[in-house]
Design an enzyme around this catalytic site. Structure first.
Site, PDB file in Angstrom:
ATOM      1  N   ASP A  12       0.871  -1.172   0.000  1.00  9.50           N
ATOM      2  CA  ASP A  12       0.000   0.000   0.000  1.00  9.50           C
ATOM      3  C   ASP A  12       0.907   1.221   0.000  1.00  9.50           C
ATOM      4  O   ASP A  12       1.587   1.502   0.993  1.00  9.50           O
ATOM      5  CB  ASP A  12      -0.886  -0.026   1.250  1.00  9.50           C
ATOM      6  CG  ASP A  12      -1.785   1.200   1.370  1.00  9.50           C
ATOM      7  OD1 ASP A  12      -1.688   2.106   0.514  1.00  9.50           O
ATOM      8  OD2 ASP A  12      -2.577   1.261   2.327  1.00  9.50           O
ATOM      9  N   ASN A  52       3.465   4.822 -10.648  1.00 10.87           N
ATOM     10  CA  ASN A  52       2.268   4.746 -11.473  1.00 10.87           C
ATOM     11  C   ASN A  52       0.987   4.582 -10.656  1.00 10.87           C
ATOM     12  O   ASN A  52      -0.097   4.910 -11.132  1.00 10.87           O
ATOM     13  CB  ASN A  52       2.398   3.579 -12.456  1.00 10.87           C
ATOM     14  CG  ASN A  52       1.110   3.294 -13.188  1.00 10.87           C
ATOM     15  OD1 ASN A  52       0.715   4.037 -14.076  1.00 10.87           O
ATOM     16  ND2 ASN A  52       0.435   2.216 -12.819  1.00 10.87           N
ATOM     17  N   TYR A  90      -8.443  14.861  -8.242  1.00 14.27           N
ATOM     18  CA  TYR A  90      -7.485  14.297  -9.192  1.00 14.27           C
ATOM     19  C   TYR A  90      -6.604  15.396  -9.786  1.00 14.27           C
ATOM     20  O   TYR A  90      -5.380  15.264  -9.831  1.00 14.27           O
ATOM     21  CB  TYR A  90      -8.225  13.549 -10.304  1.00 14.27           C
ATOM     22  CG  TYR A  90      -7.326  12.762 -11.213  1.00 14.27           C
ATOM     23  CD1 TYR A  90      -6.759  11.556 -10.793  1.00 14.27           C
ATOM     24  CD2 TYR A  90      -7.023  13.212 -12.495  1.00 14.27           C
ATOM     25  CE1 TYR A  90      -5.920  10.838 -11.621  1.00 14.27           C
ATOM     26  CE2 TYR A  90      -6.191  12.494 -13.331  1.00 14.27           C
ATOM     27  CZ  TYR A  90      -5.642  11.306 -12.894  1.00 14.27           C
ATOM     28  OH  TYR A  90      -4.800  10.593 -13.727  1.00 14.27           O
ATOM     29  N   LYS A 118      -2.531  15.810  -9.306  1.00 17.30           N
ATOM     30  CA  LYS A 118      -1.582  15.736 -10.421  1.00 17.30           C
ATOM     31  C   LYS A 118      -0.804  17.043 -10.590  1.00 17.30           C
ATOM     32  O   LYS A 118       0.341  17.030 -11.047  1.00 17.30           O
ATOM     33  CB  LYS A 118      -2.310  15.360 -11.709  1.00 17.30           C
ATOM     34  CG  LYS A 118      -2.863  13.933 -11.678  1.00 17.30           C
ATOM     35  CD  LYS A 118      -1.769  12.895 -11.414  1.00 17.30           C
ATOM     36  CE  LYS A 118      -2.286  11.475 -11.471  1.00 17.30           C
ATOM     37  NZ  LYS A 118      -1.222  10.463 -11.258  1.00 17.30           N
TER      38      LYS A 118
END
Length: 259
Positions: A69, A96, A164, A168
């Site tokens: 994790d 990733n 999100y 990013k």
């Protein structure tokens, strides 16, 4: 040299060790398979063992699979210790692993939904990068390369994607700071920003997705093999060269001019 070593000598990976996080599905799986085919010695991680074991079987049966994790410091420490014990070094890390939140209005998001995305996409990248630094600066020869999966959302958000997009944007800051702070250890860091690749995560593109003008439109996608090629190029560069940021996207996706 063994036959395997002879084969690797003519390939970009040349037996270097790579760790791919979030490797069980999608982009992570495709990139891991591409790296293995290019002669890298493979370590893969994710939350579930079965997809990782299936991946290694498809890659020829060689490699290391560790469930972990990335949001848990102890789990990350155990992961990197396992890689170091198995291979003795780490040359490339592909950060990733990622998470998304429901595409709903910002005011309807829960704190738990926000934290799931930020913990995975930002804290997870930080923890894995920090662990990679500790391995790469201590090994001989010193150094390595870190590649972050950034997303085109690091530059331009979609509607209803606050967690999100914020995560990013933060990854881009981590990439740049890692590239700077890694210089003294011969550690290079770059980011690949991916838009609309044809994976299960982008399946909705074919049915129509919300646009900035609130219309619903189908968006084009592209084959994930081109993402694999991009990561292979970045990973295969000599220590003195680095791709700081690469964008790979469906040519006709409405990214340029979005909003």
């Amino acid at each position: 040299m063994s036959t395997l070593e002879d084969a690797r000598a003519g390939q970009p990976g040349n037996g270097r060790v790579v760790l791919v996080t979030g490797a069980g599905t999608g982009i992570g799986r495709a990139v891991a398979l591409g790296l293995a085919a290019a002669g890298y010695r493979l370590a893969v991680t994710g939350r579930r063992a079965a997809p990782l074991e299936s991946l290694l079987a498809e890659a020829g049966g060689n490699g290391l699979a560790v469930t972990a994790d990335v949001t848990d410091p102890d789990s990350v420490a155990a992961l990197f210790a396992a890689v170091q014990q198995h291979y003795g070094r780490l040359d490339v890390l592909f950060n990733n692993a990622g998470a998304i939140a429901p595409a709903i209005n910002m005011e309807d998001l829960t704190l738990a939904q926000w934290k799931t995305v930020m913990d995975t996409n930002v804290t997870g990248v930080f923890l894995c990068t920090q662990a990679a630094f500790r391995v790469m600066k201590a090994q001989d020869p010193m150094g390595g390369r870190i590649i972050n999966n950034g997303s085109v959302s690091s530059a331009m958000p979609r509607p209803n994607s606050t967690p999100y997009a914020a995560s990013k944007h933060a990854v881009l800051g981590l990439t740049r700071s890692t590239a700077l702070d890694g210089r003294k250890y011969n550690i290079a860091c770059g980011q690949i920003d991916i838009g609309n690749t044809e994976t299960p995560m982008a399946a909705g593109m074919k049915h129509g997705v919300l646009q900035p003008d609130l219309s619903i439109r189908v968006e084009p996608t592209f084959d994930v093999k081109h993402v694999v090629d991009g990561v292979l190029y970045m990973a295969g560069l000599p220590p003195e060269a680095n791709v700081l940021q690469m964008t790979i996207m469906a040519t006709a996706m409405p990214l340029v001019g979005r909003g």
